[in-house]
Every structure is written in C-alpha cells, then in structure tokens.
Write a protein that holds these residues in place. Structure first.
Motif, PDB file in Angstrom:
ATOM      1  N   CYS A 118       0.899  -1.607   0.004  1.00 49.92           N
ATOM      2  CA  CYS A 118       0.503  -0.332   0.233  1.00 49.92           C
ATOM      3  C   CYS A 118       0.962   1.250   0.436  1.00 49.92           C
ATOM      4  O   CYS A 118       1.809   1.220   0.611  1.00 49.92           O
ATOM      5  N   SER A 119       0.761   1.375  -1.261  1.00 49.90           N
ATOM      6  CA  SER A 119       1.525   3.388  -1.249  1.00 49.90           C
ATOM      7  C   SER A 119       1.340   4.346  -0.594  1.00 49.90           C
ATOM      8  O   SER A 119       2.234   5.427   0.410  1.00 49.90           O
ATOM      9  N   CYS A 120       0.148   4.762  -0.541  1.00 49.62           N
ATOM     10  CA  CYS A 120      -0.752   5.844   0.262  1.00 49.62           C
ATOM     11  C   CYS A 120       0.197   5.249   2.034  1.00 49.62           C
ATOM     12  O   CYS A 120      -0.624   6.319   1.962  1.00 49.62           O
ATOM     13  N   ASN A 121      -0.108   4.268   2.227  1.00 48.10           N
ATOM     14  CA  ASN A 121      -0.343   4.354   3.407  1.00 48.10           C
ATOM     15  C   ASN A 121       0.982   3.842   4.471  1.00 48.10           C
ATOM     16  O   ASN A 121       1.962   3.277   5.250  1.00 48.10           O
TER      17      ASN A 121
ATOM     18  N   GLY B 208      -4.646  -0.077   2.441  1.00 47.16           N
ATOM     19  CA  GLY B 208      -6.186   0.008   1.936  1.00 47.16           C
ATOM     20  C   GLY B 208      -7.539   0.941   2.481  1.00 47.16           C
ATOM     21  O   GLY B 208      -8.243   1.249   1.842  1.00 47.16           O
ATOM     22  N   THR B 209      -6.645   2.115   2.873  1.00 41.16           N
ATOM     23  CA  THR B 209      -7.641   3.162   3.627  1.00 41.16           C
ATOM     24  C   THR B 209      -7.818   4.315   3.124  1.00 41.16           C
ATOM     25  O   THR B 209      -8.880   4.975   3.200  1.00 41.16           O
ATOM     26  N   SER B 210      -6.987   4.730   0.982  1.00 43.84           N
ATOM     27  CA  SER B 210      -6.978   5.898   1.001  1.00 43.84           C
ATOM     28  C   SER B 210      -7.165   5.917  -0.608  1.00 43.84           C
ATOM     29  O   SER B 210      -8.499   5.790  -0.748  1.00 43.84           O
ATOM     30  N   CYS B 211      -7.025   5.421  -1.377  1.00 46.83           N
ATOM     31  CA  CYS B 211      -7.461   5.384  -2.535  1.00 46.83           C
ATOM     32  C   CYS B 211      -7.619   4.352  -3.317  1.00 46.83           C
ATOM     33  O   CYS B 211      -8.680   3.578  -3.868  1.00 46.83           O
ATOM     34  N   GLY B 212      -7.279   3.421  -2.129  1.00 49.93           N
ATOM     35  CA  GLY B 212      -7.590   1.666  -2.193  1.00 49.93           C
ATOM     36  C   GLY B 212      -7.574   0.772  -3.900  1.00 49.93           C
ATOM     37  O   GLY B 212      -8.331  -0.018  -3.613  1.00 49.93           O
ATOM     38  N   SER B 213      -6.829   1.502  -4.133  1.00 49.86           N
ATOM     39  CA  SER B 213      -6.175   0.202  -4.919  1.00 49.86           C
ATOM     40  C   SER B 213      -5.795  -0.765  -4.839  1.00 49.86           C
ATOM     41  O   SER B 213      -5.241  -1.714  -5.971  1.00 49.86           O
ATOM     42  N   CYS B 214      -4.786  -1.126  -3.614  1.00 49.74           N
ATOM     43  CA  CYS B 214      -3.914  -2.358  -3.106  1.00 49.74           C
ATOM     44  C   CYS B 214      -5.148  -3.034  -2.468  1.00 49.74           C
ATOM     45  O   CYS B 214      -4.928  -4.455  -2.120  1.00 49.74           O
TER      46      CYS B 214
HETATM   47  S1  FES Z   1      -2.339   1.891  -2.476  1.00 50.62           S
HETATM   48 FE1  FES Z   1      -3.049   1.367  -0.561  1.00 50.62          FE
HETATM   49  S2  FES Z   1      -4.980   2.747  -0.073  1.00 50.62           S
HETATM   50 FE2  FES Z   1      -4.064   3.436  -1.939  1.00 50.62          FE
END
Ligand code: FES
Ligand code: SRM
Ligand SMILES: Cc1cc2nc3c(=O)[nH]c(=O)nc-3n(C[C@H](O)[C@H](O)[C@H](O)COP(=O)(O)OP(=O)(O)OC[C@H]3O[C@@H](n4cnc5c(N)ncnc54)[C@H](O)[C@@H]3O)c2cc1C
Ligand code: SF4
Lengths: 111, 880
Positions: free
Chosen positions: B448-451, B480-486
């Motif tokens: 998860c790159s967002c987090n 998985g809690t931000s953009c959700g792509s992961c």
């Molecule tokens: S990459 Fe995991 S929430 Fe965006």
C-alpha cells in the motif's frame, strides 16, 4: 439512597427483547437475557439519534459481553456498563435492577 | 504559556470538554491547515496517547472538518460531502484536541511563538505547517471571469456543479466545458464535467496527455480512448485568453495559434503550488520553486516548526501525493514524542481511473536508468498500452506504465526492484500472468503506497496482532484505507496468511456464525432446526447480534418455519419487523398498507384518508405507487391497523426484507398502446409473492408495452408486454449504484413467466448473501446471468422441482401478519409504549406544522418549543 420502582412482572419481559418503562419521570429500557436470566436497565434515549428507542434494539453479545444495538443507526452498547462499543466518548446511564416477589424493580437515586 | 481558553468569536469550534484541567502542565501544539495530512497527524498522536502530554489545536480555513480530497470527484456521483469526511468525527471531540474550522491563520509570530487567527492569538510550543497546496491559475487574461473554476476543495466542486446546472437551465442546451490542463487532475475534472452532461474539451500544453505519468505512446493510447468517449482533446495548445459573453460570463477560449472554442464553463487544472506564504512571511527558509524547506525529520529552519504534506519540501522536492504526506505525519508524531523517525522519500506510483480508463505508472516509468530495456505491449484497437521497464539484463523490474488496462498494477508494483521471472512479457498479455501468489511477495515489498505498508506488516497483523479478517487488518495497518487500489492484493495476502495459520478464511456472517448466509440457509433447510437458540447452540457461539439474528429470522421465515413473530423468533427481528412498521427519526413509525399494482378503490382511499385524519398522520404517495402514513406512535399501531384490516387492507411489508411492490402501468385495459393486461398481472404477482422473506427487499414491475411506463427495467424482476406474451428482465436496481435489468427470457406465456419468476426468486432467496440485492447477486454467481438462466429455464442443477415446491409452500402458507397479530392478545402486548404505562405517549415528541400536515420538530425548533421561549416560529405551530 436508592428508591425502587416496581415496573412489571418478570414474565412480562420477553427474553432478549427490551421494554420501556417510566421510572421517576425517566424513560428506561429494560432487558431480560435468555441465557443468564439477568435483567439490565439503561437509558431509553438513544444518545446518537436523540429518540426514545433503545428498548426496541436487538440484544446480542460481543465477545461475551451482553449488548443492545440502537435500532436507529445500530451502534452497540454494553448492557452492563452502558458503554457504547463503537464510540468511546458515548455511554448510556445504567440503572440498578432487582427482582422482588417475581416483580422487576428499577432503582433511582432519591434526592 | 497561557492556559485560558481563547475567546473565539466568529469561528466554529468543535470540542467536548472545557480546557481547564488540573494536573501536569501540557505543552501546546498548533497545527496550521486541517487537510488530509493534518488529520493523519492528529490521529497518529492520539493513537500513541500524545494527547496526554500535548494540547492539540488545529486551524483550518475550510468550513468542513478534514475530508478525503483524493475522493473529491465522487462528490459528483451524488455523494453527500459528509461521506467524504475522514474518520467518524470522534477525534475532534476528544478532550485536549480542538479543531477550529473556517479559521484562517494569517500570521505566525516566531519570536512570541504565537499564531494569529482572525482576531485572536494562540500560543504554541511546537507548530506544524500542513497547509497543503493551492491550485494555480495561468496568468492569462479573463481567467477570473465568472464560470472559471479550479478543482481542489469540496466548495470548488460544489460551485462547479451548481454553475453547470444553472447554465444548462439558462441556456436551454448542453453546456460546453473546457478543461485547461491534461494531466491527472485535468482528466479527473473532464470526467466530472462529462458526468454533469457537458460537452467537454481538454486543452493540454504538452504534446500528449498526462505527460508526467506516461510517455508519448501511452499518451496517444489514452487520447484515443478518451476521444471515443466523446471528450475532445487538443494537445500542444496554449490558451492565450478567455472572453466573456454579453452577460459577463465566460463564453470563449482563445488559443495562441489563433483558434478559439466556445466554453460556458472552464476548469483550470494546470498544477498546484505549495501554500507557503505564512512561512515566507515569517522568514522561514522556502525552496526556490516553493515549499517550506524541511530536513528528513520534517523540521524547518525554525526548530519549533515542522512542515508536512504538500507544503513541505524535503530532500529537494515537494511530494504531491497523499502517501508521502501520511509518512511525514507519522514522522512528526514520533518526533513530538521524543522519537527520531525520518522521512526517506516515498513511492510516487499512481493508479487512477480517469473517465473510466485505467492509468497507472510506477517506479522508473520513463526508463531513466542507464541501459534499461523497455518491453511494450500495445493493442490500439482495444485501447491498451502497457510498458515494463527492465534492468539491462532483462531480469529486474524497474518500473512501468499501464494505460487502458491496469489490472496488473497491484501485482507488479510490489515487484519493483525484483526479478520478474523468465518471461516478463507474460505480465503484459491480456490474460496477464498468473500473479505471484500472496506468499511469493517478499516481506519488504510495499503493498500500500498511500499508507506505506509492506507485505510483511500485513502478514504481521495476522500472525502477531491477531487480526482475523481484511477489515481488522485495514484498521490495524491502515493499508487500503486511502485510494483503495491495493485492497485486492491486501486481501489476498491476508487470506494466504490466515490459511497458513490454519485459520479458515472467513466468509463468516459475524462473530457468532462461521458461515455465509447461503450456508446457514442450507443448514436450516436440511435440519429440524426451527429456532435461533437451536441454531446458535448447534452451529454458532455466543448470543447473536444485530447482524445474525435478523438473518436467522429471515431464513426461518423463508423456509416456512413459523410466523416471523411467533415465540422465540420475535426476539430476532429488527424493530421494523417486530412491530411491522418502519421506524422514523423521532422513534415513531410509518404505516404502509399493501396496494397491489397501485390499484385502489375510491372507498379504500377514503378509509386511508379517514384513518390518517383521525390519528393525525402525515400522508405521502410513495415512489412505490402506494400511500405511506407517518408519525404513528408504537401504542397506536394496533388501533390503526384494526381499522385498515377491517376495511380489507393488509400489511405492505414496507418494513421487511421481502416483496415491496409490483409497480404497474395501466396497460391494455385503458391505454391505447397496451398489448397485454399489465395491471392484472402485477396484482397477481404481488399477491403471489407478498410476504416472501428474502436476503434484501424485492421489487417487481410490469409494463403493458415497450414504452415502459412502469419502469420495470429498474426492478429486481421486470416484465414488459410483447405482442406474443411477456419479456422477463432481471437484476434491475436503484439505490447507490443503479442498474438496468437484463433480458432473461422472451415471449413467455403467463404460466411460463410465473414459473420462471418463482424459480428465479427462490434461487436468489437460497443463495444470495445478506443484504445483497439481485443485481450484485447476479454478478457474484459463478457464470453470471447465463448460469442462473440455465438453472431456471433448463434445470441445469436439477433443483427446479425443489424450488417450485418451496414457492408453492410459501404461497399456500401466506397469511396477513397484521390480521394474525390483531387476533393474538399476547402479540399485542409488544405495542405498549411503556410496560408500566402501556397507553402513555412518549412525552418527548414535538411536532410543527408544514403545508397543512405535521412533521417532527428539528433541534432548533424543539429548543424553542420546549423552553416555551417567545421566539416566534411562525408560520408553524405546535400540534402535539
Ligand atoms: S495504495 Fe493502498 S490505499 Fe492507496
Ligand atoms: C417511502 C419511500 C420514499 C417515498 O416517500 O416515496 C421510501 C422510504 C424508505 N426507503 Fe426507499 N423508499 C421508497 C421507494 C424507493 C425506491 C423507488 C421504487 O421502489 O420504485 C427506491 C429505488 C428502487 C430500488 O429499490 O432499487 C428505493 C431505494 C431504497 C434503498 C436502496 C436500495 C439498494 O438496493 O441500494 C434503501 C436502503 C435499503 O433498503 O437498504 C431504501 C430504504 C428506505 C427506508 C426503508 C429507509 C429506512 O430504513 O428508514 C425508508 C423508510 C420507509 C418508511 O419509513 O416507510 N430505499 N426506495 C418509498 C416507499 C416505496 C413503497 O411504497 O414501498
Ligand atoms: C481532485 C484531486 C484528486 C487527487 N487524487 C490523488 C490520488 O489519487 N492520490 C494521491 O496520492 N493524491 C491525490 N491528490 C492529492 C492529495 O489530495 C494531496 O496530496 C493531499 O490532500 C495533501 O494533503 P495536505 O494535508 O498536505 O494538504 P490539503 O489536503 O490540501 O490540506 C491543507 C489544508 O490547509 C488549509 N489551509 C491552507 N492555508 C491555511 C491557513 N493559512 N490557515 C488555515 N488553513 C489553511 C487548506 O484550506 C486545506 O484545507 C488529489 C488531489 C485532488 C485535488
Ligand atoms: S426516503 Fe429514501 S431517499 Fe428519502 S431519505 Fe429515506 S432512504 Fe433516503
């Protein structure tokens, strides 16, 4: 000192289903649990929706703790402590209960 | 340090407890900017208990608490801005945390360690700058005309939307829209304009779209797909000025090459710039191209001031994504508690769905590494372009970009810097490679790159932290809690880890049952079980909850194991089912008598009207072709229903997960186009399926010809008359994701039709998940609608006779729940308002009059009415 108000016969309470009662001007939600037979009383007022509906919520358990879920938006509360399990900042007041001669009594602090 | 509560005049504050608290003096932390990164900072501080040692004050100039800016565009799919808010708001109600909304910080006095917001000053010991960026507008004349917008805040998008709707109404034609900037944000804005019904042109200065993420070939692929959707694209085009029409509103865009296009609305998406003016004014070091310079500990040139998020420049650059910002927030939280965490740069991979087109870029997407090799797969007709960048020995994945089909992204991104195996091209083929099984991914790969969460952390959440499902892992790691792509990858990892730990991967209904709804259904069907206590004793644990109890109730009822309110079943029902009415916001209920097919006699209408008048109920025609009576108190329900039942009405099951209505048009009996008797069919179907308990509510519709006045294709089962008989459609759905029903069978006789619907509904009742309507159910069934068609029409599973029998049993056993209840003294007891005062109305109900009827008073009206103050609330008056 606690004064006790007689609200109904034990058998008037359907196991696992709440009933509302007026105790000393307060609206109280009373529950009789089917497994333990315990009787719990908490505020009837749902602190989230501000409607008097807690007695109409579903009884259940979370990891062993007996609970009631608000019928309005489903937040769960611990029936023993009144603590809301979905929001630590919110709780219901808990009222003492006892059974005398087959009657359910709810206690309130007298002035 | 002052401990007095500042006097806050015209600011909205949210805080629970008074600030005065005895005990050890707390230090003061001021956070300037209340955006995504500020939110994460406060969350991280509170999680680590830092609110014990710090008083946290957060200043934000927007009127809303921090919200999910990344998901801003979903505002246009009619999402309530409230849904965008981050967290559940309890963070801001904690003692020691205070959020000032609508409050601009105008100055920082570093000497005095004070921030100025409006007319007040606040002391701080440490300050965190988290002011984010603002959207830039190119310096061309006319860029400030009415009708020009940027795309950064909820207010921006709300105004944009209003403008488009207003212009469309005023002009009486489609609105023409232009987006200046063909990058990530520009395409997102173009999607929004298109969704609002505007004819949209994207104008990009560079030679191709999304020049920062994809190369020329990728940009070309993207352009083709976008143009096919009706969006015009102009590249290599500089906008030179904007012109107003006679009404002073923007009407035209002029380009440097002399060409021009009409535009009734213009969105600028030409980039963002750090909001570093406060830092500049107070003499902090600021980068040449903007951004407050900070060290890897996020500390600025003043050792009491940190900078995080998009306003910070760390390691020589500004990091324009939320992921790196979150990492900085964690770093500062750690530092404030005495730690030494540092920000070491971040993954700038992105994956987006723009106008429905997948675009992803990751790692060294532009092959900047010496000697790197590019592996390209392109299918211009399908609108797909994929590229992998490999090390010079073609072994190690360095990066890549995916346009048109980015399904490989979640699996490829964590492989950056690792060997891809013998044949990298396999990853790019349409079917993709067999993705690495969850266990193949190394622990240090970021999933998860967002987090900034690695595969190892996800695994750890299962093995060490005891998380037993995806939701738990998300809460624990934030993956998985931000953009959700992961999310799909995280789920795969969690599932693998759980089964390795010998824990069965849970499709469990809830903590009390380790089964899906469909499994429970089968258990009950083949067993003698007829109560919840038997079910939970033999197949579950504990005492049940608000999830499994109603599910069990529905299954028992679908299988004909007793009246939903008989004996122990009564305790399983949500209040709606329990008192056979719908709970309203003030705790009263609504009453909906069944009006099959929408057909009602004048005498019937008079009874309904008279009952409503006698009980003072608010009446409204529903969207389901019947009448709803609102505001009945629990103790009034039996009296109301007695009168309705006596007049021949029965329960409309508006409260149940069961058949609602069969909507009908008037059909052949009156309409000059009708080819079949739709009303009679609708009434027959409504009477056949009334009371059938199902995983979610069911709606049917019947139209008498292809003009489709009954909107049957919006229903779970829709029927449209043809010259030969009936066409049957299934899986229509309104709600959050509307779906049109798909053609299931053609030209059926009435008998064939009824049999097909019987089986379709029973199969759904048996196999669907809890609260899964027919549209998502059809998608989830293996083989989709074709498989269901085979079961229903060709008996491919050999269960048709069973389904038929189950439906016959339902039809034969139907009785009106309300009539049955009225005949049963014991059941009537549950309608007491209070056990010790059964007829006493809830004393807290308050109503006001509106348009000749009453409705619950809102908070402000209540306050006035209860206090009996003299403030007039006219023209409304109290009724109760
Ligand atoms: S990459 Fe995991 S929430 Fe965006
Ligand atoms: C009364 C009514 C609105 C109105 O004033 O017209 C209404 C009112 C409610 N709707 Fe509805 N819906 C009403 C027609 C609709 C329609 C239109 C239709 O049926 O043609 C739809 C879209 C069509 C569809 O269902 O696909 C609709 C889609 C929903 C949804 C979204 C369902 C989904 O699949 O996502 C919900 C939420 C849910 O059920 O979980 C919902 C839920 C609700 C609830 C039950 C919410 C609640 O729990 O309090 C409302 C309470 C009704 C009450 O108190 O009596 N209502 N609702 C309509 C009653 C129709 C009836 O006679 O039974
Ligand atoms: C439409 C859109 C889509 C995006 N999509 C993605 C994506 O898919 N992935 C991704 O990683 N990133 C995405 N981003 C970028 C992401 O939103 C930002 O990186 C993130 O919001 C930065 O957080 P922040 O807290 O630094 O700034 P912000 O969220 O902008 O918050 C700063 C806040 O401070 C306030 N403020 C500024 N100055 C003051 C002052 N003087 N006084 C008081 N308050 C002040 C601002 O009004 C703002 O509310 C997207 C951005 C937009 C606009
Ligand atoms: S009636 Fe339906 S649309 Fe209206 S508020 Fe209730 S659920 Fe939402």
């Amino acid at each position: 000192m606690t004064t006790w108000t007689r609200v109904c016969a034990v058998d008037d309470l359907v196991p696992d289903r709440g009933a509302a009662a007026l105790v000393d001007g307060h609206q109280v939600a009373i529950f009789r649990l089917s497994d333990s037979g315990a009787i719990h009383a908490v505020d009837h007022l749902d602190p989230f929706s501000h409607a008097n509906v807690m007695a109409r919520g579903l009884v259940g358990s979370r990891l062993g703790t007996p609970t009631v879920a608000s019928p309005m938006h489903k937040q769960s509360f611990d029936l023993v402590t009144g603590q809301c399990l979905d929001d630590p900042a919110v709780s219901l007041q808990v009222w003492p209960t006892r059974v005398a001669d087959g009657w359910v009594e709810v206690g309130s602090a007298a002035a | 340090m002052t401990s007095a509560v500042p006097t806050v005049h015209d600011m909205t504050t949210e805080q629970a407890l008074p600030a005065e608290q005895p005990g050890p003096a707390k230090k003061k932390l001021a956070v300037v900017g209340a955006g995504m990164v500020a939110h994460r900072l406060v969350e991280a501080l509170v999680e680590r208990g830092a609110d014990q040692s710090w008083d946290i004050e957060v200043f934000g100039d927007e009127t809303r608490p921090p919200y999910d800016r990344v998901a801003l565009t979903s505002f246009f799919s009619d999402r309530d801005p409230e849904d965008l808010l981050l967290g559940d708001g309890s963070l801001w109600r904690r003692p020691g945390v205070r959020l000032y909304r609508g409050s601009v910080v105008s100055r920082i006095d570093r000497e005095a360690r004070q921030v100025h917001a409006r007319s007040t000053t606040f002391d701080y010991d440490k300050l965190v700058l988290a002011t984010g960026s603002y959207a830039t507008v190119p310096p061309v004349s006319g860029s400030d005309l009415p009708g020009c917008f940027v795309y950064r805040t909820v207010d921006d998008v709300a105004e944009l939307r209003q403008w488009v709707l207003d212009r469309e109404a005023a002009l009486g034609r489609k609105v023409k829209g232009a987006v200046v900037g063909g990058g990530l944000l520009g395409l997102e804005a173009a999607g929004a304009l298109t969704a609002l019904g505007a004819d949209t042109t994207v104008v990009e200065f560079a030679e191709w779209l999304m020049p920062l993420q994809v190369d020329r070939a990728g940009g070309g692929a993207l352009r083709r797909i976008i143009e096919q959707m009706g969006v015009s694209v102009r590249t290599s085009t500089a906008t030179s000025r904007l012109k107003a029409g006679r009404d002073g509103k923007v009407s035209r865009l002029q380009f440097a090459d002399g060409e021009k296009i009409a535009a009734d609305v213009v969105v600028f998406a030409t980039g963002v710039r750090p909001r570093d003016e406060l830092a500049r004014d107070s003499g902090l070091e600021v980068g040449e191209r903007g951004g407050v310079v900070a060290d890897p500990g996020c500390l600025t040139s003043d050792e009491s001031i940190y900078a995080i998020g998009e306003v910070a420049q760390i390691a020589g650059r500004v990091w324009g994504l939320v992921g790196p910002g979150y990492t900085m927030a964690e770093v500062v939280a750690d530092r404030l508690l005495g730690g030494t965490a540092t920000f070491e740069g971040a993954d700038l991979s992105t994956k987006l769905k723009l106008l429905g087109v997948d675009v992803a870029s990751f790692g060294d997407a532009f092959a900047a590494t010496n000697g790197s090799l590019e592996v390209v797969y392109a299918d211009p007709t399908a609108g797909v372009y994929k590229k992998l960048v490999m090390s010079d020995d073609a072994q190690t994945l360095l990066g890549g970009m995916l346009v048109g089909d980015a399904s490989a992204y979640t699996n490829l991104r964590p492989m950056v810097g690792r060997a891809l195996g013998s044949d990298p091209t396999g990853w790019l083929l349409p079917e993709g490679m067999e993705p690495p099984s969850g266990s193949a991914l190394p622990d240090d790969a970021t999933v998860c790159s967002c987090n900034n969460v690695t595969a190892g952390q996800v695994r750890c959440a299962v093995t060490d932290e005891g998380c037993t499902d995806l939701a738990g892992v998300k809460a624990c790691t934030k993956a998985g809690t931000s953009c959700g792509s992961c999310v799909s990858l995280v789920k795969k990892l969690v599932d693998v880890q759980l089964s390795e730990a010998g824990i069965e991967v849970s499709n469990a209904l809830c903590e009390h049952f380790a089964f899906t709804r469909a499994q429970l259904f089968d258990i009950v069907r083949v067993s003698e079980i007829s109560t919840f206590s038997e079910l939970v004793a033999q197949h579950g644990t504990g005492h049940g909850c608000d999830i499994c109890r109603p599910v069990a109730a529905s299954i028992l009822s679908s299988l004909g194991k007793g009246h939903v309110l008989d004996g122990e079943n009564a305790a399983l029902q949500d209040t709606n089912d329990h008192v056979m009415a719908n709970l309203q916001k003030d705790g009263t209920y609504s009453v909906v008598p069944r009006i099959p097919g929408g057909e009602v006699t004048p005498e019937g209408l008079i009874v309904i009207g008279q009952v409503a008048a006698d009980y003072g109920l608010y009446t409204k025609i529903t969207g389901g072709q019947r009448i709803d009576l609102f505001g009945a108190r629990i103790e009034q329900l039996p009296g109301i229903w007695k009168r309705l039942v006596d007049a021949g009405f029965e329960s409309g099951h508006a409260y149940g997960k069961s058949l609602r209505t069969v909507k009908s048009c008037v059909g052949q009996s009156w309409c000059r186009y009708g080819v079949q008797d739709s009303t009679t069919l609708a009434i027959d179907l409504e009477l056949r399926y009334r009371g059938l308990r199902s995983p979610h509510k069911l709606k049917l519709g019947v139209s008498g010809c292809a003009r489709e006045c009954a909107e049957a294709r919006g229903k779970d089962v829709g029927i449209i008359a043809t010259d030969q008989g009936w066409n049957m459609y299934v899986g229509g759905n309104g709600g959050f994701t509307p779906r049109h029903a798909q053609l299931f069978a053609e030209d059926l006789t009435t008998e064939e039709l009824v049999r097909a619907i019987d089986r379709f509904l029973m199969y759904y009742v048996r196999t669907a998940d809890r609260l899964q309507r027919t549209a998502p159910w059809l998608e989830s069934v293996e083989g989709g609608i074709d498989a269901v068609r085979a079961v229903v029409l060709e008996d491919s599973l050999g269960i048709a006779a069973d389904l038929d029998a189950a439906m016959e049993a339902h039809v034969g056993a139907y009785e009106d729940e309300w009539a049955a209840t009225l005949a049963d003294e014991k059941k009537l007891q549950r309608f007491a308002s209070f056990v010790n005062a059964p007829e006493t109305p809830d004393p807290d109900l308050v109503y006001v009059e509106e348009r000749g009827q009453r409705r619950p008073a809102d908070e402000a009206e209540r306050a006035v009415l209860i206090a009996g103050a003299s403030l007039p609330v006219r023209p409304k008056e109290v009724l109760a």
